[in-house]
Design a protein around this motif. Structure first.
Motif, PDB file in Angstrom:
ATOM      1  N   TYR A  16      11.160   3.145   2.095  1.00  0.00           N
ATOM      2  CA  TYR A  16       9.861   3.021   1.276  1.00  0.00           C
ATOM      3  C   TYR A  16      10.402   3.394  -0.277  1.00  0.00           C
ATOM      4  O   TYR A  16      11.028   4.333  -0.482  1.00  0.00           O
ATOM      5  N   GLU A  66       9.449  -2.717   5.936  1.00  0.00           N
ATOM      6  CA  GLU A  66       9.416  -2.866   7.282  1.00  0.00           C
ATOM      7  C   GLU A  66      10.378  -1.931   7.800  1.00  0.00           C
ATOM      8  O   GLU A  66      10.334  -1.368   9.218  1.00  0.00           O
ATOM      9  N   ASN A  68       4.341   2.641   1.503  1.00  0.00           N
ATOM     10  CA  ASN A  68       4.928   2.775   2.978  1.00  0.00           C
ATOM     11  C   ASN A  68       4.137   1.882   3.771  1.00  0.00           C
ATOM     12  O   ASN A  68       4.204   1.895   5.095  1.00  0.00           O
ATOM     13  N   LYS A  69       3.439   0.860   3.337  1.00  0.00           N
ATOM     14  CA  LYS A  69       2.718  -0.023   4.285  1.00  0.00           C
ATOM     15  C   LYS A  69       2.754  -1.331   3.743  1.00  0.00           C
ATOM     16  O   LYS A  69       1.941  -1.595   2.358  1.00  0.00           O
ATOM     17  N   ASN A  70       2.937  -2.554   3.979  1.00  0.00           N
ATOM     18  CA  ASN A  70       2.711  -4.032   3.771  1.00  0.00           C
ATOM     19  C   ASN A  70       1.551  -4.244   4.131  1.00  0.00           C
ATOM     20  O   ASN A  70       0.671  -3.932   5.036  1.00  0.00           O
ATOM     21  N   HIS A  80       0.978  -1.230   0.045  1.00  0.00           N
ATOM     22  CA  HIS A  80       0.107  -0.124  -0.004  1.00  0.00           C
ATOM     23  C   HIS A  80       0.919   1.149   0.131  1.00  0.00           C
ATOM     24  O   HIS A  80       2.157   1.269   0.464  1.00  0.00           O
ATOM     25  N   ASN A 139      11.327   0.933   6.828  1.00  0.00           N
ATOM     26  CA  ASN A 139      10.944   2.314   6.425  1.00  0.00           C
ATOM     27  C   ASN A 139      11.906   2.880   5.498  1.00  0.00           C
ATOM     28  O   ASN A 139      12.009   3.892   5.140  1.00  0.00           O
TER      29      ASN A 139
END
Length: 527
Positions: A266, A262, A311-313, A69, A264
């Motif tokens: 990104y 994870e 920036n989000k798994n 995401h 950071n």
């Protein structure tokens, strides 16, 4: 009476599933040979509909995937000009405007648990959750494709998938199709070079591949191509490097993406577009709607329009990555289709296969649902768990129009784009095929070590193929570039037939690939 496989009717004539002889399996029916396509393409729709349902429940293509995401941030401009000059799509208009996204990276041909080091194009699909609903930009890492007509897609994938008898993938089947489809040669040149094995997902380019349109408030349209450029730099693998990674880790791409986010670190891409006026461009030696061709950057420069940061798994792989569903027909106001025959075929196929694979209500799943309100008159079907209604919607009225409180049509945001379409309905290839010129240009733009790797990889697989296929591929390479054809012929003559090639190719740049984990500038890459 069972009439299947009646020996009295044994024939090698191609038919559809109704037994009708197929007289043209190369071209869908279009208005003029450039398109657009028509809905009454019965043979194509039946063929692609069956193809969409050949694997249950794994994706027929793009089965192996990883996702994340993030968000897209608009620049509010196209190069030095306001974006509103070209499109009224809301997500692009305001500088700094952020739109949530979900991205699914994938390999194309191989199965869900295949190594991520295999030679294969990579999928690069982005779902934008815009204020006007979802927009899916569904593409690959490479900027072109093997074929230019959607009716050939099932045959192409069949040739690239395992043999239906042995269940083993066979280079001879791959090259048999490609040698018989000369428009594929440019893509073959890329796939058998180091660009056919990206080092990881973070360091690969993305592309919409097909030609789309942008439409502004005045109802004026331009042709557009999309390109994602990784800020991490571009890195590809030689076959030797890929084999070494595969020996110890066949999930390296997924692992690399997950671990980077994870910690950071990104990953980021810039979105650039190429823009062209919406006409046939007879001054070009190729058709701009041909997805086997690149648009020359010196004539149609890459113009930045925004950036994307992941920036989000995912929290749950199956719910988010595996059930994510994309479609080339998922556009928002200000974005439109071109007459690109592959794009028009994909637009039917993608949504059709998602309804088969995930279910009729796949758009109710959180990963696929838009962030805005949904209100339709559609209901029921497999796995429905809520009804799309607004609070003011009369629940007894599931049709439109109505005087009793049903849903009403939205107002048009700007002038509708209404191109003039005129021509005879035909099944023909485009006029300007020019199948090998750009393959030669790409070959000459490769670095020495990339050309060496290309010849080594081609020889290794072609040496196991029928001599007729070898001769056809040599002819295509020679047509593209004299040196390309000569080196391929010499390599095949030196290689043991029926086995892998071990011929020395003399890497002029040394044993180490020069793009190891470093950023390659846009001007330096071979596109």
């Amino acid at each position: 009476m069972n009439h299947v496989n009646d020996p009295s009717e044994d024939s090698n004539v191609l038919t559809n599933r109704q037994g009708h002889p197929v007289t043209n399996n190369q071209n869908i029916r279009t208005v003029g040979n450039r398109g657009p396509a028509t809905l009454e393409n019965y043979d194509f729709i039946e063929k692609i509909s069956h193809f969409d349902r050949e694997r249950i429940p794994e994706r027929v293509v793009h089965a192996r995937g990883a996702g994340a995401h993030g968000y897209f941030e608009a620049y509010g401009s196209v190069g030095s000009e306001p974006v509103s000059k070209y499109t009224r799509a809301k997500l692009f208009q305001e500088k700094g405007k952020q739109t949530p996204v979900f991205v699914r990276f994938s390999s194309v041909i191989h199965g869900g648990h295949s190594p991520e080091t295999l030679r294969d194009p990579r999928g690069f699909a982005v779902k934008f959750y815009t204020e006007d609903g979802n927009w899916d930009l569904v593409g690959n890492n490479l900027k072109i494709f093997f074929i230019r007509d959607a009716i050939k897609f099932p045959d192409m994938i069949h040739a690239f998938k395992p043999d239906p008898v042995t269940n083993i993938q066979d280079a001879e089947r791959f090259f048999d199709f490609c040698a018989s489809s000369p428009e594929s040669f440019h893509m073959v040149t890329f796939v058998y070079s180091p660009w056919g094995i990206p080092a990881n997902y973070r360091m690969m380019q993305g592309s919409g591949v097909n030609t789309y349109k942008w439409v502004n408030n005045e109802g004026e349209a331009v042709l557009v191509k999309y390109h994602w450029e990784p800020k991490q730099g571009i890195r590809n693998l030689t076959q030797k490097e890929a084999s070494e990674i595969q020996a110890s880790n066949f999930n390296h791409g997924t692992q690399d993406l997950y671990q980077a986010i994870e910690r950071n670190d990104y990953p980021e891409w810039e979105l650039l577009v190429q823009i062209m006026s919406d006409d046939a461009h007879p001054e070009l030696d190729f058709d701009p709607l041909d997805d086997t061709k690149l648009w020359p950057e010196e004539q149609f420069p890459w113009l930045p329009v925004g950036k994307m940061i992941l920036n989000k798994n995912p929290v749950n792989y199956f719910a988010e990555v595996e059930q994510a569903a994309f479609g080339t027909g998922v556009l928002v106001d200000g974005l439109d289709f071109s007459d690109d025959k592959m794009l028009q075929g994909r637009t039917f196929s993608y949504s059709d296969t998602q309804r088969h694979r995930v279910g009729a209500n796949y758009l109710q799943l959180p990963i696929n649902a838009p962030k805005k309100r949904v209100a339709t008159n559609q209901s029921a079907g497999q796995m429905e768990y809520y009804v799309d209604r607004s609070p003011s919607h009369n629940p007894h009225i599931n049709y439109e129009p109505s005087l009793l409180g049903g849903l009403v049509e939205a107002e048009q945001a700007g002038k509708e784009y209404t191109p003039l379409i005129e021509g005879r309905l035909v099944r023909e290839s485009i006029d300007r095929s020019n199948n090998t010129k750009q393959a030669g240009e790409t070959y000459r733009q490769f670095k020495d070590w990339e050309r060496d790797e290309l010849i080594l990889n081609l020889v290794g697989d072609l040496s196991r193929c029928d001599g007729r296929i070898q001769e056809r591929m040599i002819a295509l390479a020679s047509e593209a570039d004299e040196q390309y054809g000569r080196r391929l012929r010499e390599g095949l003559e030196a290689a043991p037939q029926g086995g892998s090639s071990q011929i020395p190719l003399g890497n002029k740049d040394g044993d180490q690939a020069p793009d190891k984990a470093v950023k390659i500038s846009h001007e330096a890459d071979p596109y």
